[in-house]
Design an enzyme around this catalytic site. Structure first.
Site, PDB file in Angstrom:
ATOM      1  N   GLY A  96      16.267  -6.827   1.419  1.00  0.00           N
ATOM      2  CA  GLY A  96      17.589  -6.580   1.975  1.00  0.00           C
ATOM      3  C   GLY A  96      17.684  -5.316   2.792  1.00  0.00           C
ATOM      4  N   ASP A  97      16.548  -4.734   3.157  1.00  0.00           N
ATOM      5  CA  ASP A  97      16.566  -3.483   3.923  1.00  0.00           C
ATOM      6  C   ASP A  97      15.394  -3.495   4.902  1.00  0.00           C
ATOM      7  OD1 ASP A  97      16.966  -0.579   4.559  1.00  0.00           O
ATOM      8  OD2 ASP A  97      18.302  -0.675   2.833  1.00  0.00           O
ATOM      9  N   ASP A  98      14.862  -2.331   5.252  1.00  0.00           N
ATOM     10  CA  ASP A  98      13.780  -2.292   6.229  1.00  0.00           C
ATOM     11  C   ASP A  98      12.571  -3.096   5.742  1.00  0.00           C
ATOM     12  OD1 ASP A  98      15.372  -0.586   7.709  1.00  0.00           O
ATOM     13  OD2 ASP A  98      14.353   1.231   7.026  1.00  0.00           O
TER      14      ASP A  98
END
Length: 429
Positions: free
Chosen positions: A230-232
């Site tokens: 859900g991020d980088d």
């Protein structure tokens, strides 16, 4: 405490794993082999046995984790390794004792981040065969921290620190507590065939679940990664030089990030010679995006800062395939500031220059190919974008907009409009 379980084996009794491992250490002597016996219960911390094995066989030896579950109930700092082979056939399962981890996690050495395991040394081979697993029990963390970004002392799962000539291959990381892997002060190392899945079962985004972050590191190669998070997907941060990212698939996250960077007031940092190729994106927000802090220091890391100096340059991304990107594939934001504050998007002294993006095709939800929100103090320079074929999902039209603010020197495209200036760290509003 349960007695430490450690078994010394002869090399001839070991089935050689899938990568080329040597029966001899670098000094020509036969490798000592330590097999870690699991305690067999979540009440028994297997860390003492693991540390003992790495102490006994961590120089010129081999450490074997059999196809069992090992309970990791305490922090590990194993940075003395030298010419060691680590063979993970089972699962390392971290405990859900949040109070313990918040009080004992180890400093990473950047952004006030913390970690559960620091591993480092020379000539390390860490083989997972495609099934050796790190399980961080992340669902407990995702529920606990909620929407709080960079929750203090929330640990990274693994920090590779001070490693030289290391190979990490065929490892699975599931439900990482925070960042999956931080790679810091490391050089000439290869991370291949790594699987990461940090999705939040309760829905929503499991933020700060980056696949990997490179920091103060050089000559790092990351190949054949599959990251669902859900991020980088992967992030290159301060003083990352000569980094290669190739033949990877990224799903659901933000894409490849350069930054955040420029967080430390007056500090000079760079990201240089980043090569990205043969990447498939499945419903990520971007393909490649840049995020720098503003020119004003507001607060302190991890959620505050700014005023940093330096540049990102010589960054090439080619042969990119997309399936329903959520935003523009290429974005720059120089607006990152203290959480909750509104930043000045045009006063950063950190410069972004010499970028080449070529051969991107697939589908997107955005009509924008690029959104470049650059600093007026240090404008972006010399950006090339060529061979773009992006169809807007659900119809036959194509993404053709290039939004620019403070961009000098374009090749292969013309700016079609002004960028939306806002405080988003991902180049939008």
């Amino acid at each position: 405490m349960a007695p430490i379980a450690l078994k010394i084996l002869l090399f001839t009794s070991l089935i050689v794993p899938s990568i080329s491992l040597s029966d001899q250490a670098r000094n020509g002597h036969a490798r000592t082999i330590c097999e870690v016996k699991p305690g067999g219960s979540s009440e028994i911390d297997d860390v003492p046995a693991i540390v003992d094995a790495l102490t006994t066989c961590g120089s010129g030896g081999r450490v074997i984790f059999s196809n069992n579950t090992y309970h990791i109930n305490s922090v590990m700092n194993t940075t003395w390794l030298d010419d060691v082979e680590i063979d993970l056939q089972g699962t390392l399962l971290w405990s859900t004792n949040i109070s313990y981890w918040l009080n004992h996690s180890l400093p990473v050495g950047y952004q006030n981040q913390s970690t559960a395991w620091i591993l480092g040394g020379k000539d390390i081979v860490f083989e997972g065969h495609g099934y050796g697993t790190f399980n961080g029990s992340g669902q407990t963390w995702y529920r606990y921290v909620g929407s709080t970004s960079n929750y203090p002392r929330r640990p990274n799962q693994l920090t590779v620190s001070g490693a030289m000539g290391a190979v990490f291959k065929g490892l699975r990381f599931v439900q990482s507590q925070m960042w999956t892997m931080s790679i810091i002060h490391t050089s000439n190392s290869w991370f291949d065939s790594i699987y990461v899945n940090n999705l939040y079962d309760d829905g929503g985004s499991a933020q700060n679940t980056d696949g990997a972050n490179t920091i103060y590191s050089k000559n790092i190669t990351l190949t054949n990664w599959e990251v669902v998070n859900g991020d980088d997907s992967i992030s290159t941060k301060a003083n990352s030089t000569d980094i290669t990212i190739a033949n990877c698939t990224f799903t659901s996250g933000l894409g490849i990030a350069i930054g955040s960077i420029g967080q430390y007031n007056g500090a000079f940092e760079t990201v240089e010679r980043l090569k990205i190729s043969n990447i498939t994106y499945e419903k990520t927000t971007h393909a490649v995006y840049f995020k720098t802090w503003t020119g004003d220091q507001v607060g302190y890391p991890p959620n505050g800062g700014g005023g940093g100096l330096g540049y990102a340059s010589d960054i090439v991304a080619t042969n990119l395939k997309t399936n329903n990107l959520k935003g523009a594939p290429f974005t720059i934001s120089q607006c990152t500031t203290f959480s909750g504050a509104s930043g000045n998007c045009t006063n950063s002294k950190f410069q972004i220059r010499d970028l080449v993006f070529t051969d991107i095709s697939g589908t997107t939800d955005s009509s924008d190919v690029a959104s470049f929100q650059c600093s007026a103090v240090a404008p972006c320079e010399d950006i090339t974008i060529e061979n773009v074929s992006l169809r807007i999902a659900g119809n036959t039209t194509h993404a053709e907009e290039y939004l620019c603010g403070n961009v000098d020197g374009t090749v292969g495209f013309n700016c079609t409009g002004d960028v939306c200036v806002g405080s988003s760290a991902t180049g939008g509003c």
